[in-house]
Write an enzyme that holds these catalytic residues in place. Structure first.
Site, PDB file in Angstrom:
ATOM      1  N   LYS A   1       4.692   2.187  12.534  1.00 51.19           N
ATOM      2  CA  LYS A   1       3.418   1.588  12.979  1.00 51.19           C
ATOM      3  C   LYS A   1       3.702   0.314  13.771  1.00 51.19           C
ATOM      4  O   LYS A   1       3.096   0.052  14.782  1.00 51.19           O
ATOM      5  CB  LYS A   1       2.510   1.268  11.801  1.00 51.19           C
TER       6      LYS A   1
ATOM      7  N   HIS B   1       4.021   1.340   2.152  1.00 54.30           N
ATOM      8  CA  HIS B   1       5.208   0.676   1.592  1.00 54.30           C
ATOM      9  C   HIS B   1       5.850   1.566   0.518  1.00 54.30           C
ATOM     10  O   HIS B   1       7.069   1.625   0.403  1.00 54.30           O
ATOM     11  CB  HIS B   1       4.813  -0.659   0.952  1.00 54.30           C
TER      12      HIS B   1
ATOM     13  N   GLN C   1       6.082 -16.308  11.323  1.00 55.25           N
ATOM     14  CA  GLN C   1       5.652 -15.235  12.222  1.00 55.25           C
ATOM     15  C   GLN C   1       4.146 -15.237  12.454  1.00 55.25           C
ATOM     16  O   GLN C   1       3.621 -14.364  13.140  1.00 55.25           O
ATOM     17  CB  GLN C   1       6.143 -13.884  11.729  1.00 55.25           C
TER      18      GLN C   1
ATOM     19  N   ARG D   1      -3.861  -5.255   6.353  1.00 53.64           N
ATOM     20  CA  ARG D   1      -5.051  -5.892   6.929  1.00 53.64           C
ATOM     21  C   ARG D   1      -6.315  -5.060   6.732  1.00 53.64           C
ATOM     22  O   ARG D   1      -7.418  -5.594   6.851  1.00 53.64           O
ATOM     23  CB  ARG D   1      -4.853  -6.145   8.425  1.00 53.64           C
TER      24      ARG D   1
ATOM     25  N   HIS E   1       0.861  -1.183   0.000  1.00 52.66           N
ATOM     26  CA  HIS E   1       0.000   0.000   0.000  1.00 52.66           C
ATOM     27  C   HIS E   1       0.898   1.233   0.000  1.00 52.66           C
ATOM     28  O   HIS E   1       2.131   1.115  -0.100  1.00 52.66           O
ATOM     29  CB  HIS E   1      -0.945  -0.021   1.201  1.00 52.66           C
TER      30      HIS E   1
HETATM   31  O1  PAF Z   1       6.454  -5.901   8.717  1.00 51.65           O
HETATM   32  C1  PAF Z   1       6.397  -6.858   7.925  1.00 51.65           C
HETATM   33  O2  PAF Z   1       5.806  -6.776   6.836  1.00 51.65           O
HETATM   34  C2  PAF Z   1       7.070  -8.163   8.302  1.00 51.65           C
HETATM   35  O3  PAF Z   1       6.988  -8.406   9.675  1.00 51.65           O
HETATM   36  C3  PAF Z   1       8.524  -8.259   7.809  1.00 51.65           C
HETATM   37  C4  PAF Z   1       9.407  -7.218   8.467  1.00 51.65           C
HETATM   38  C5  PAF Z   1       8.573  -8.098   6.303  1.00 51.65           C
HETATM   39  C6  PAF Z   1       9.095  -9.650   8.165  1.00 51.65           C
HETATM   40  O4  PAF Z   1       8.357 -10.668   7.553  1.00 51.65           O
END
Ligand code: PAF
Length: 252
Positions: free
Chosen positions: A148, A37, A61, A186, A34
């Protein structure tokens, strides 16, 4: 812009003439890009000779398999959004990034257990491990992370210092919608009604006199509250709305 799904292919470029003697800025992402980024990429573009973007939905994660399954995957749109800003995009597979099956991992013992870590056990082990792998692959001078994800930013910066990594972790301000909601991959999972109500989350974090008062106000506004806490001059919160989990923070 070149895209690499094989790490061997990427390594050839990284060690080749195009990168020789150049400063490299890196933006790691899980895709579903988005404008937040895009702001990270634009900053990296302004401060480095070469810009590398990674897109990898990192399974380690996610403590909730349903959350991983629902994570938006929008590669074509991502490439369009990054074009003109990134020189190279690496899109690795889980097998290539985890040849050890995640037997080896990075663990931080203090901050990672708190806040997000308390609600998402193992989350930060996954984040730190994948970020370390990506930093090793990209070997950037600078890596860009949004504020964020305050706790993630603190932990990645702490890891870089603790493991003596030759990289500067660059914090970048949170980008927000016009109504104040922080940009997040999200958000696109919210219905129209929930999306409108979600803007009350940062507004309440900002307006409440105390963290406890913010919890009461968020609860009254219909959010499921995971936590609100004040740390180091920042008020941090995580809420659920329509089964979508949102995190945010505001300066006090
Ligand atoms: O913030 C994110 O999008 C993720 O946690 C990252 C840093 C790319 C690690 O997968």
């Amino acid at each position: 812009m070149r895209m690499h799904s094989s790490l061997a292919d990427w390594r050839t470029v990284r060690t080749g003439d195009d990168y020789a003697g150049k400063s490299v800025g890196f933006v790691p992402t899980m895709g579903a890009l988005h404008l937040g980024h895009r702001a990270l990429l634009a900053r990296a573009r302004a401060e480095n000779d070469r810009v590398v973007l990674s897109i990898f939905v990192n399974p380690t994660q996610f403590n909730d398999p349903a959350d991983l399954a629902k994570y938006p995957r929008t590669l074509e749109a991502d490439l369009r959004l990054a074009s003109g800003l990134a020189d190279d995009v690496i899109v690795p597979t889980p097998d290539e990034l985890y040849p050890d099956g995640y037997a080896y991992r990075v663990t931080e013992e203090k901050l990672s257990r708190d806040l997000e870590g308390a609600h998402r056990p193992g989350h930060f082990d996954g984040v730190l491990t994948v970020v370390l792998k990506l930093l090793n692959l990209v070997a950037p001078q600078r890596a860009y992370f949004g504020e964020k994800d305050w706790q993630q930013l603190r932990l990645v910066d702490g890891m870089a210092r603790a493991l003596l990594l030759p990289v500067e972790i660059v914090p970048c301000p949170t980008e927000r919608e016009i109504d104040g909601l922080a940009l997040s991959s999200r958000n696109r999972r919210l219905s129209h009604g929930a999306r409108v109500r979600a803007a009350q989350f940062p507004a309440i974090l900002r307006a409440a006199d105390t963290a406890a008062a913010a919890v009461v106000a968020l609860d009254a506004a219909g959010f499921g509250v995971d936590y609100v806490e004040d740390r180091d001059g920042v008020r941090l919160g995580a809420v659920r709305i329509e089964n979508v989990r949102l995190i945010d923070n505001v300066r006090l």
